[in-house]
Design a protein around this motif. Structure first.
Motif, PDB file in Angstrom:
ATOM      1  N   ASP A 100     -13.953  -6.216   2.274  1.00 38.00           N
ATOM      2  CA  ASP A 100     -15.364  -5.958   2.634  1.00 38.00           C
ATOM      3  C   ASP A 100     -15.481  -5.613   3.919  1.00 38.00           C
ATOM      4  OD1 ASP A 100     -14.714  -8.494   3.365  1.00 38.00           O
ATOM      5  OD2 ASP A 100     -16.777  -9.265   2.703  1.00 38.00           O
ATOM      6  N   THR A 101     -14.932  -6.089   4.819  1.00 36.72           N
ATOM      7  CA  THR A 101     -15.322  -5.975   6.346  1.00 36.72           C
ATOM      8  C   THR A 101     -14.242  -4.888   6.958  1.00 36.72           C
ATOM      9  OG1 THR A 101     -14.083  -7.832   7.063  1.00 36.72           O
ATOM     10  CG2 THR A 101     -16.675  -7.951   6.681  1.00 36.72           C
ATOM     11  N   TYR A 102     -13.045  -4.408   6.305  1.00 38.76           N
ATOM     12  CA  TYR A 102     -12.063  -3.946   7.085  1.00 38.76           C
ATOM     13  C   TYR A 102     -12.494  -2.372   7.153  1.00 38.76           C
ATOM     14  CZ  TYR A 102      -7.569  -1.596   7.503  1.00 38.76           C
ATOM     15  OH  TYR A 102      -6.503  -0.913   8.230  1.00 38.76           O
ATOM     16  N   HIS A 103     -12.115  -1.705   8.343  1.00 41.20           N
ATOM     17  CA  HIS A 103     -12.479  -0.337   8.461  1.00 41.20           C
ATOM     18  C   HIS A 103     -11.294   0.577   7.748  1.00 41.20           C
ATOM     19  CE1 HIS A 103     -13.923   3.115  10.300  1.00 41.20           C
ATOM     20  NE2 HIS A 103     -12.971   3.305  11.026  1.00 41.20           N
ATOM     21  N   TRP A 104     -11.617   0.989   6.451  1.00 40.34           N
ATOM     22  CA  TRP A 104     -10.860   1.741   5.916  1.00 40.34           C
ATOM     23  C   TRP A 104     -10.695   3.050   6.358  1.00 40.34           C
ATOM     24  CZ3 TRP A 104      -7.818  -0.756   2.293  1.00 40.34           C
ATOM     25  CH2 TRP A 104      -8.321  -1.925   1.874  1.00 40.34           C
ATOM     26  N   SER A 105      -9.498   3.371   6.316  1.00 41.98           N
ATOM     27  CA  SER A 105      -9.098   4.888   6.964  1.00 41.98           C
ATOM     28  C   SER A 105      -7.912   5.425   6.377  1.00 41.98           C
ATOM     29  CB  SER A 105      -8.676   4.869   8.560  1.00 41.98           C
ATOM     30  OG  SER A 105      -7.586   4.232   8.713  1.00 41.98           O
ATOM     31  N   ASN A 106      -7.905   6.933   6.290  1.00 42.73           N
ATOM     32  CA  ASN A 106      -6.984   7.595   5.844  1.00 42.73           C
ATOM     33  C   ASN A 106      -5.375   7.524   6.257  1.00 42.73           C
ATOM     34  OD1 ASN A 106      -6.360   9.703   3.789  1.00 42.73           O
ATOM     35  ND2 ASN A 106      -5.517  10.922   5.595  1.00 42.73           N
ATOM     36  N   GLU A 107      -5.420   6.736   7.464  1.00 43.29           N
ATOM     37  CA  GLU A 107      -4.225   6.503   8.286  1.00 43.29           C
ATOM     38  C   GLU A 107      -3.464   5.420   7.589  1.00 43.29           C
ATOM     39  OE1 GLU A 107      -2.383   5.056  12.346  1.00 43.29           O
ATOM     40  OE2 GLU A 107      -4.567   5.101  12.111  1.00 43.29           O
ATOM     41  N   LEU A 108      -4.187   4.445   6.777  1.00 41.05           N
ATOM     42  CA  LEU A 108      -3.452   3.372   6.132  1.00 41.05           C
ATOM     43  C   LEU A 108      -2.826   4.073   4.651  1.00 41.05           C
ATOM     44  CD1 LEU A 108      -2.608   0.489   5.106  1.00 41.05           C
ATOM     45  CD2 LEU A 108      -4.713   0.144   4.567  1.00 41.05           C
ATOM     46  N   THR A 109      -3.522   4.876   4.188  1.00 39.46           N
ATOM     47  CA  THR A 109      -3.194   5.611   2.896  1.00 39.46           C
ATOM     48  C   THR A 109      -1.956   6.400   3.298  1.00 39.46           C
ATOM     49  OG1 THR A 109      -5.351   5.662   2.013  1.00 39.46           O
ATOM     50  CG2 THR A 109      -3.717   7.051   0.978  1.00 39.46           C
ATOM     51  N   GLN A 110      -1.908   7.142   4.286  1.00 38.37           N
ATOM     52  CA  GLN A 110      -0.768   8.030   4.577  1.00 38.37           C
ATOM     53  C   GLN A 110       0.579   7.176   4.978  1.00 38.37           C
ATOM     54  OE1 GLN A 110      -0.774  11.280   4.084  1.00 38.37           O
ATOM     55  NE2 GLN A 110      -2.644  10.829   3.417  1.00 38.37           N
ATOM     56  N   LEU A 111       0.149   6.033   5.765  1.00 37.94           N
ATOM     57  CA  LEU A 111       1.498   5.205   5.983  1.00 37.94           C
ATOM     58  C   LEU A 111       2.116   4.567   4.662  1.00 37.94           C
ATOM     59  CD1 LEU A 111       0.142   3.131   8.974  1.00 37.94           C
ATOM     60  CD2 LEU A 111       2.048   4.996   9.066  1.00 37.94           C
ATOM     61  N   LEU A 112       1.069   4.203   3.887  1.00 37.89           N
ATOM     62  CA  LEU A 112       1.733   3.702   2.445  1.00 37.89           C
ATOM     63  C   LEU A 112       2.332   4.697   1.613  1.00 37.89           C
ATOM     64  CD1 LEU A 112      -1.317   1.743   1.494  1.00 37.89           C
ATOM     65  CD2 LEU A 112       0.933   0.649   1.797  1.00 37.89           C
ATOM     66  N   LYS A 113       1.749   6.139   1.746  1.00 35.38           N
ATOM     67  CA  LYS A 113       2.557   7.214   1.202  1.00 35.38           C
ATOM     68  C   LYS A 113       3.674   7.495   1.733  1.00 35.38           C
ATOM     69  CE  LYS A 113       1.222  11.529  -0.899  1.00 35.38           C
ATOM     70  NZ  LYS A 113      -0.359  12.506  -1.406  1.00 35.38           N
ATOM     71  N   LYS A 114       4.214   7.378   2.948  1.00 36.53           N
ATOM     72  CA  LYS A 114       5.204   7.617   3.679  1.00 36.53           C
ATOM     73  C   LYS A 114       6.480   6.841   3.344  1.00 36.53           C
ATOM     74  CE  LYS A 114       7.140   7.903   8.361  1.00 36.53           C
ATOM     75  NZ  LYS A 114       6.625   7.694   9.767  1.00 36.53           N
ATOM     76  N   LEU A 115       6.049   5.661   2.507  1.00 40.02           N
ATOM     77  CA  LEU A 115       7.329   4.749   2.149  1.00 40.02           C
ATOM     78  C   LEU A 115       7.823   5.612   0.998  1.00 40.02           C
ATOM     79  CD1 LEU A 115       5.376   1.374   1.821  1.00 40.02           C
ATOM     80  CD2 LEU A 115       7.527   1.877   3.214  1.00 40.02           C
ATOM     81  N   GLY A 134     -12.828  -6.249  -3.117  1.00 37.73           N
ATOM     82  CA  GLY A 134     -11.738  -5.344  -2.740  1.00 37.73           C
ATOM     83  C   GLY A 134     -11.087  -4.910  -3.831  1.00 37.73           C
ATOM     84  N   THR A 135     -11.238  -5.153  -5.166  1.00 40.66           N
ATOM     85  CA  THR A 135     -10.338  -4.795  -6.076  1.00 40.66           C
ATOM     86  C   THR A 135     -10.248  -3.352  -6.474  1.00 40.66           C
ATOM     87  OG1 THR A 135     -11.083  -7.061  -7.384  1.00 40.66           O
ATOM     88  CG2 THR A 135     -10.206  -5.131  -8.963  1.00 40.66           C
ATOM     89  N   ASP A 136     -11.352  -2.507  -6.440  1.00 36.74           N
ATOM     90  CA  ASP A 136     -11.445  -1.209  -6.462  1.00 36.74           C
ATOM     91  C   ASP A 136     -11.126  -0.398  -5.446  1.00 36.74           C
ATOM     92  OD1 ASP A 136     -12.127  -1.670  -9.187  1.00 36.74           O
ATOM     93  OD2 ASP A 136     -14.330  -1.453  -8.720  1.00 36.74           O
ATOM     94  N   ILE A 137     -11.446  -0.948  -4.414  1.00 33.76           N
ATOM     95  CA  ILE A 137     -11.039  -0.411  -2.848  1.00 33.76           C
ATOM     96  C   ILE A 137      -9.534  -0.026  -3.001  1.00 33.76           C
ATOM     97  CG2 ILE A 137     -11.378  -0.320  -0.459  1.00 33.76           C
ATOM     98  CD1 ILE A 137     -13.909  -1.758  -0.945  1.00 33.76           C
ATOM     99  N   VAL A 138      -8.773  -1.499  -2.904  1.00 37.79           N
ATOM    100  CA  VAL A 138      -7.449  -1.534  -2.732  1.00 37.79           C
ATOM    101  C   VAL A 138      -6.830  -0.548  -3.806  1.00 37.79           C
ATOM    102  CG1 VAL A 138      -5.386  -3.046  -2.845  1.00 37.79           C
ATOM    103  CG2 VAL A 138      -7.409  -3.627  -1.668  1.00 37.79           C
ATOM    104  N   LYS A 139      -7.191  -0.663  -5.156  1.00 39.19           N
ATOM    105  CA  LYS A 139      -6.624   0.285  -5.970  1.00 39.19           C
ATOM    106  C   LYS A 139      -6.614   1.619  -5.702  1.00 39.19           C
ATOM    107  CE  LYS A 139      -6.018   0.981 -11.061  1.00 39.19           C
ATOM    108  NZ  LYS A 139      -5.931   2.517 -10.888  1.00 39.19           N
ATOM    109  N   LYS A 140      -7.621   2.050  -5.139  1.00 42.19           N
ATOM    110  CA  LYS A 140      -7.842   3.389  -4.780  1.00 42.19           C
ATOM    111  C   LYS A 140      -6.828   4.051  -3.804  1.00 42.19           C
ATOM    112  CE  LYS A 140     -11.730   6.782  -3.307  1.00 42.19           C
ATOM    113  NZ  LYS A 140     -12.876   6.924  -3.054  1.00 42.19           N
ATOM    114  N   VAL A 141      -6.833   3.043  -2.766  1.00 42.89           N
ATOM    115  CA  VAL A 141      -5.723   3.179  -1.636  1.00 42.89           C
ATOM    116  C   VAL A 141      -4.403   3.273  -2.106  1.00 42.89           C
ATOM    117  CG1 VAL A 141      -4.968   2.304   0.436  1.00 42.89           C
ATOM    118  CG2 VAL A 141      -7.256   2.616   0.075  1.00 42.89           C
ATOM    119  N   MET A 142      -4.128   2.545  -3.055  1.00 39.85           N
ATOM    120  CA  MET A 142      -2.725   2.258  -3.548  1.00 39.85           C
ATOM    121  C   MET A 142      -2.465   3.423  -4.293  1.00 39.85           C
ATOM    122  SD  MET A 142      -1.324  -0.249  -1.886  1.00 39.85           S
ATOM    123  CE  MET A 142      -0.031  -0.872  -2.559  1.00 39.85           C
ATOM    124  N   ASP A 143      -3.275   3.826  -5.262  1.00 40.51           N
ATOM    125  CA  ASP A 143      -3.149   5.125  -5.972  1.00 40.51           C
ATOM    126  C   ASP A 143      -2.868   6.373  -5.323  1.00 40.51           C
ATOM    127  OD1 ASP A 143      -3.655   3.434  -8.321  1.00 40.51           O
ATOM    128  OD2 ASP A 143      -5.997   4.140  -8.819  1.00 40.51           O
TER     129      ASP A 143
END
Length: 282
Positions: A100-115, A134-143
């Motif tokens: 709820d307080t984390y500053h979400w950015s596309n950088e995290l998504t791209q790093l996860l995608k790099k795996l 966080g339930t929906d936020i985290v899922k959106k990033v992981m998707d």
């Protein structure tokens, strides 16, 4: 908490306060949390076909990004995992510390995608992933990062018309885990790996046809002292804290990952962060 446990934790905590003074404090805060351990483990079973010999699985867990664990550090972890060239990657929960307080950015998504893993990337919810809305936020990033959620369901990994099963349950603390549902239509004679964030869930897993349970959540205790062991672990990680565990009433083997990041306190002492590298053998 019984008297023995209370005395153990009280004495241990006092010792930790003294031991973490000066150089010990610097080591526990700035050195050991960066000392990644790669735990290699062979998983052999008569249920596995020779088609899966040398098939590798990397498990990482509990990154808790945002609490004294940066995207730069996570980027280094991604490179380390990719260097192992795993066939399969599994993440067993708690991506960021406070969704709820984390500053979400596309950088995290791209790093996860790099795996990268030829046979896919799978994940399950941890309690911090559900917490803080966080339930929906985290899922959106992981998707977006091409990770597939195993929430009370399973998938089948195939090689040369042979298979093994990877199942996952929802988080025990804040979700609605249902292992029976997760294994619906799965062949009980097929080698089965279960992803379950909380390790103590294994006492229920033994009632099902599961061969291996991979968990995190405990952080290995984060701070461990000689002759004392861990000082504290969260609910559902109080019985099985780290390492390998077997069961007399079942063929189940549980592996508890110490995780990557920290939570509550930014220290690790005699409890290095780790990833697991599993190699399958028929």
């Amino acid at each position: 908490m019984n008297r023995r446990t209370f005395l153990k934790r009280t004495i241990g905590s006092l010792t930790a306060l003294v031991g973490l003074g000066g150089g010990g404090y610097y080591y526990a805060r700035d050195v050991e949390p960066r000392m990644l351990s790669i735990h290699q483990q062979e998983l052999s079973s008569t249920k596995l076909s020779a088609a899966f010999d040398d098939f590798t699985i990397v498990q990482f867990s509990d990154t808790h990004i945002g609490f004294h664990y940066s995207l730069k550090q996570f980027s280094e972890l991604v490179d380390e995992i990719n260097s192992l060239k795993p066939d399969l990657i599994v993440f067993t929960g708690d991506l960021v510390d406070k969704p709820d307080t984390y500053h979400w950015s596309n950088e995290l998504t791209q790093l996860l995608k790099k795996l990268q893993a030829n046979d896919g990337k799978y994940w399950i919810y941890g309690n911090h992933d559900h917490g803080g809305y966080g339930t929906d936020i985290v899922k959106k990033v992981m998707d977006k990062a091409d990770f597939h959620l195993l929430k009370n369901t399973h998938t089948t990994i195939e090689r040369n018309n042979r298979q093994f099963v990877v199942a996952g349950i929802d988080d025990v603390m804040l979700g609605s885990p249902d292992l029976e549902k997760a294994l619906t239509n799965a062949d009980p004679d097929t080698f089965t790996i279960l992803l379950a964030h909380e390790p103590d869930y294994a006492d229920k897993t033994v009632q099902f046809p599961v061969d291996v349970q991979l968990s995190g959540h405990s952080h290995g205790g984060q701070v461990r002292l000689p002759f004392v062991g861990h000082l504290y672990t969260p609910l559902y990680a109080q019985k099985y804290v780290q390492g390998e565990h077997t069961f007399e009433t079942s063929n189940l083997t549980l592996y508890v990952n110490r995780g990557i990041g920290t939570t509550r306190l930014p220290y690790r002492f005699l409890c290095k962060p780790e990833i697991h590298l599993f190699q399958l053998k028929s």
